[in-house]
Design a protein around this motif. Sequence first.
Motif, PDB file in Angstrom:
ATOM      1  N   GLN A 158      48.519  97.929 -57.301  1.00 10.45           N
ATOM      2  CA  GLN A 158      49.893  98.410 -57.389  1.00 10.45           C
ATOM      3  C   GLN A 158      50.827  97.534 -56.575  1.00 10.45           C
ATOM      4  O   GLN A 158      51.966  97.258 -56.977  1.00 10.45           O
ATOM      5  CB  GLN A 158      49.970  99.862 -56.914  1.00 10.45           C
ATOM      6  CG  GLN A 158      51.344 100.502 -57.041  1.00 10.45           C
ATOM      7  CD  GLN A 158      51.780 100.697 -58.475  1.00 10.45           C
ATOM      8  OE1 GLN A 158      51.954  99.734 -59.216  1.00 10.45           O
ATOM      9  NE2 GLN A 158      51.944 101.936 -58.872  1.00 10.45           N
ATOM     10  N   ARG A 159      50.341  97.044 -55.441  1.00  9.20           N
ATOM     11  CA  ARG A 159      51.174  96.171 -54.616  1.00  9.20           C
ATOM     12  C   ARG A 159      51.368  94.802 -55.259  1.00  9.20           C
ATOM     13  O   ARG A 159      52.409  94.169 -55.069  1.00  9.20           O
ATOM     14  CB  ARG A 159      50.579  96.049 -53.212  1.00  9.20           C
ATOM     15  CG  ARG A 159      50.859  97.286 -52.349  1.00  9.20           C
ATOM     16  CD  ARG A 159      50.406  97.091 -50.935  1.00  9.20           C
ATOM     17  NE  ARG A 159      48.986  97.351 -50.787  1.00  9.20           N
ATOM     18  CZ  ARG A 159      48.233  96.872 -49.794  1.00  9.20           C
ATOM     19  NH1 ARG A 159      48.781  96.070 -48.882  1.00  9.20           N
ATOM     20  NH2 ARG A 159      46.963  97.167 -49.723  1.00  9.20           N
ATOM     21  N   VAL A 160      50.386  94.334 -56.043  1.00  2.00           N
ATOM     22  CA  VAL A 160      50.591  93.104 -56.817  1.00  2.00           C
ATOM     23  C   VAL A 160      51.701  93.320 -57.844  1.00  2.00           C
ATOM     24  O   VAL A 160      52.582  92.477 -58.020  1.00  2.00           O
ATOM     25  CB  VAL A 160      49.294  92.667 -57.525  1.00  2.00           C
ATOM     26  CG1 VAL A 160      49.581  91.484 -58.466  1.00  2.00           C
ATOM     27  CG2 VAL A 160      48.230  92.269 -56.511  1.00  2.00           C
ATOM     28  N   ALA A 161      51.660  94.474 -58.515  1.00  3.66           N
ATOM     29  CA  ALA A 161      52.708  94.789 -59.489  1.00  3.66           C
ATOM     30  C   ALA A 161      54.078  94.836 -58.822  1.00  3.66           C
ATOM     31  O   ALA A 161      55.084  94.390 -59.391  1.00  3.66           O
ATOM     32  CB  ALA A 161      52.399  96.120 -60.171  1.00  3.66           C
ATOM     33  N   LEU A 162      54.117  95.362 -57.600  1.00 10.31           N
ATOM     34  CA  LEU A 162      55.381  95.414 -56.867  1.00 10.31           C
ATOM     35  C   LEU A 162      55.821  94.014 -56.454  1.00 10.31           C
ATOM     36  O   LEU A 162      57.006  93.679 -56.544  1.00 10.31           O
ATOM     37  CB  LEU A 162      55.222  96.306 -55.635  1.00 10.31           C
ATOM     38  CG  LEU A 162      56.446  96.440 -54.736  1.00 10.31           C
ATOM     39  CD1 LEU A 162      57.611  97.053 -55.498  1.00 10.31           C
ATOM     40  CD2 LEU A 162      56.110  97.295 -53.515  1.00 10.31           C
ATOM     41  N   ALA A 163      54.866  93.187 -56.020  1.00 11.61           N
ATOM     42  CA  ALA A 163      55.200  91.804 -55.649  1.00 11.61           C
ATOM     43  C   ALA A 163      55.788  91.054 -56.839  1.00 11.61           C
ATOM     44  O   ALA A 163      56.691  90.230 -56.679  1.00 11.61           O
ATOM     45  CB  ALA A 163      53.953  91.085 -55.129  1.00 11.61           C
ATOM     46  N   VAL A 214      57.642  92.300 -59.145  1.00 11.62           N
ATOM     47  CA  VAL A 214      59.044  92.716 -59.250  1.00 11.62           C
ATOM     48  C   VAL A 214      59.882  92.070 -58.152  1.00 11.62           C
ATOM     49  O   VAL A 214      60.999  91.586 -58.397  1.00 11.62           O
ATOM     50  CB  VAL A 214      59.138  94.254 -59.178  1.00 11.62           C
ATOM     51  CG1 VAL A 214      60.578  94.696 -58.975  1.00 11.62           C
ATOM     52  CG2 VAL A 214      58.563  94.880 -60.438  1.00 11.62           C
ATOM     53  N   ILE A 215      59.355  92.042 -56.923  1.00  8.98           N
ATOM     54  CA  ILE A 215      60.099  91.461 -55.807  1.00  8.98           C
ATOM     55  C   ILE A 215      60.399  89.994 -56.070  1.00  8.98           C
ATOM     56  O   ILE A 215      61.507  89.508 -55.823  1.00  8.98           O
ATOM     57  CB  ILE A 215      59.301  91.626 -54.496  1.00  8.98           C
ATOM     58  CG1 ILE A 215      59.197  93.106 -54.122  1.00  8.98           C
ATOM     59  CG2 ILE A 215      59.948  90.837 -53.367  1.00  8.98           C
ATOM     60  CD1 ILE A 215      58.258  93.376 -52.963  1.00  8.98           C
ATOM     61  N   ALA A 216      59.403  89.267 -56.593  1.00 11.81           N
ATOM     62  CA  ALA A 216      59.592  87.833 -56.847  1.00 11.81           C
ATOM     63  C   ALA A 216      60.586  87.585 -57.970  1.00 11.81           C
ATOM     64  O   ALA A 216      61.415  86.676 -57.897  1.00 11.81           O
ATOM     65  CB  ALA A 216      58.250  87.182 -57.185  1.00 11.81           C
ATOM     66  N   ALA A 217      60.506  88.401 -59.029  1.00 12.18           N
ATOM     67  CA  ALA A 217      61.377  88.203 -60.192  1.00 12.18           C
ATOM     68  C   ALA A 217      62.816  88.625 -59.932  1.00 12.18           C
ATOM     69  O   ALA A 217      63.738  88.168 -60.608  1.00 12.18           O
ATOM     70  CB  ALA A 217      60.820  88.967 -61.392  1.00 12.18           C
ATOM     71  N   ARG A 218      63.015  89.547 -58.977  1.00 12.83           N
ATOM     72  CA  ARG A 218      64.346  90.007 -58.589  1.00 12.83           C
ATOM     73  C   ARG A 218      65.175  90.531 -59.761  1.00 12.83           C
ATOM     74  O   ARG A 218      66.327  90.101 -59.975  1.00 12.83           O
ATOM     75  CB  ARG A 218      65.110  88.885 -57.873  1.00 12.83           C
ATOM     76  CG  ARG A 218      64.430  88.411 -56.608  1.00 12.83           C
ATOM     77  CD  ARG A 218      65.133  87.241 -55.979  1.00 12.83           C
ATOM     78  NE  ARG A 218      64.434  86.780 -54.784  1.00 12.83           N
ATOM     79  CZ  ARG A 218      64.733  85.675 -54.108  1.00 12.83           C
ATOM     80  NH1 ARG A 218      65.745  84.912 -54.516  1.00 12.83           N
ATOM     81  NH2 ARG A 218      64.054  85.323 -53.045  1.00 12.83           N
ATOM     82  N   PRO A 219      64.640  91.445 -60.547  1.00 16.63           N
ATOM     83  CA  PRO A 219      65.420  92.030 -61.639  1.00 16.63           C
ATOM     84  C   PRO A 219      66.521  92.926 -61.083  1.00 16.63           C
ATOM     85  O   PRO A 219      66.407  93.453 -59.971  1.00 16.63           O
ATOM     86  CB  PRO A 219      64.386  92.849 -62.408  1.00 16.63           C
ATOM     87  CG  PRO A 219      63.390  93.238 -61.365  1.00 16.63           C
ATOM     88  CD  PRO A 219      63.307  92.069 -60.432  1.00 16.63           C
ATOM     89  N   ARG A 220      67.566  93.118 -61.858  1.00 16.98           N
ATOM     90  CA  ARG A 220      68.659  93.969 -61.397  1.00 16.98           C
ATOM     91  C   ARG A 220      68.320  95.452 -61.544  1.00 16.98           C
ATOM     92  O   ARG A 220      68.858  96.284 -60.818  1.00 16.98           O
ATOM     93  CB  ARG A 220      69.935  93.640 -62.173  1.00 16.98           C
ATOM     94  CG  ARG A 220      70.443  92.214 -61.897  1.00 16.98           C
ATOM     95  CD  ARG A 220      71.778  91.987 -62.557  1.00 16.98           C
ATOM     96  NE  ARG A 220      72.802  92.845 -61.985  1.00 16.98           N
ATOM     97  CZ  ARG A 220      74.021  93.003 -62.498  1.00 16.98           C
ATOM     98  NH1 ARG A 220      74.346  92.361 -63.612  1.00 16.98           N
ATOM     99  NH2 ARG A 220      74.908  93.793 -61.920  1.00 16.98           N
ATOM    100  N   ILE A 221      67.455  95.776 -62.501  1.00 17.99           N
ATOM    101  CA  ILE A 221      67.056  97.168 -62.732  1.00 17.99           C
ATOM    102  C   ILE A 221      65.544  97.266 -62.632  1.00 17.99           C
ATOM    103  O   ILE A 221      64.831  96.458 -63.234  1.00 17.99           O
ATOM    104  CB  ILE A 221      67.490  97.655 -64.128  1.00 17.99           C
ATOM    105  CG1 ILE A 221      68.998  97.497 -64.323  1.00 17.99           C
ATOM    106  CG2 ILE A 221      67.062  99.096 -64.353  1.00 17.99           C
ATOM    107  CD1 ILE A 221      69.443  97.704 -65.763  1.00 17.99           C
ATOM    108  N   VAL A 222      65.060  98.247 -61.879  1.00 24.72           N
ATOM    109  CA  VAL A 222      63.620  98.497 -61.790  1.00 24.72           C
ATOM    110  C   VAL A 222      63.347  99.920 -62.247  1.00 24.72           C
ATOM    111  O   VAL A 222      63.949 100.876 -61.753  1.00 24.72           O
ATOM    112  CB  VAL A 222      63.087  98.299 -60.361  1.00 24.72           C
ATOM    113  CG1 VAL A 222      61.594  98.654 -60.294  1.00 24.72           C
ATOM    114  CG2 VAL A 222      63.300  96.864 -59.901  1.00 24.72           C
TER     115      VAL A 222
END
Length: 257
Positions: free
Chosen positions: A158-163, A165-173
């Motif tokens: 789950q933390r890989v999945a979160l990483a 998102v953090i790396a991609a920096r989308p405006r909406i999560v």
Amino acid sequence: MQTEQITAPPTVLVEAVNVTKSYRAGARDVEILHGVSLEVRAGEMCAVMGPSGSGKSTLLYTLAGLEAPTTGVVSLLGRQTRDLSRSQLAKLRRTDVGFVFQSYNLVPTLTAYENVALPFRLRGVRPPADQIRASLETVGLTKLAGSRPVVMSGGEQQRVALARVIAARPRIVFADEPTGALDTHSGAVVLNELRAIAHQADQCVLAVTHDPLVAAKCDRVLFLRDGYLVHELVQPEASEVAELLADLGNTQEEAAA
């Protein structure tokens, strides 16, 4: 004479207007969502809660553009999803929308580093190595960068999945039960990072959760019952969330009896 400054309201990043969603069941259509309208603004973390079967996940998938609304309008970053082609919608999700789901959605043949880099490769962009390493460090997984999901615990995946998102920096999560299967430590890491993402000036998070402690960390909580948006709490306490959720569950059971 001092001039009073007028601050513009935060930008609406996610909007639903009178959204319904129906599915075909045999010879009839079953409506899951009934005229739901909501907004999620920049700098905000919003939770969606409700009893089992209330339509939470259906709402999330419809808002994220993974499902088309039957009627009504869904807008992401000011663009109505119904006006976008499949390729345009896919591009929007690759560039500006991120997902943190309970099922992790990792590619089993890729390492943690490669899974975090995947959104960049799908966009045809060279993955920024420093940014990817920094995101893995943020979630405490630097030592597992070269490991595949099969050797990781659920919390680590789950933390890989979160990483990612953090790396991609989308405006909406969009997050679907992001801490539901995690231990206390991993859940706290995921929740704190989602809050950090949401409270950026041009980003937001919309999360489905069953946990009052998670909802209490959000700026607003929206409550669904039988596909209707029935209540909203702002800056709630966990006890307040739990009490209202229990009342909604009791009401739904009484209606079904």
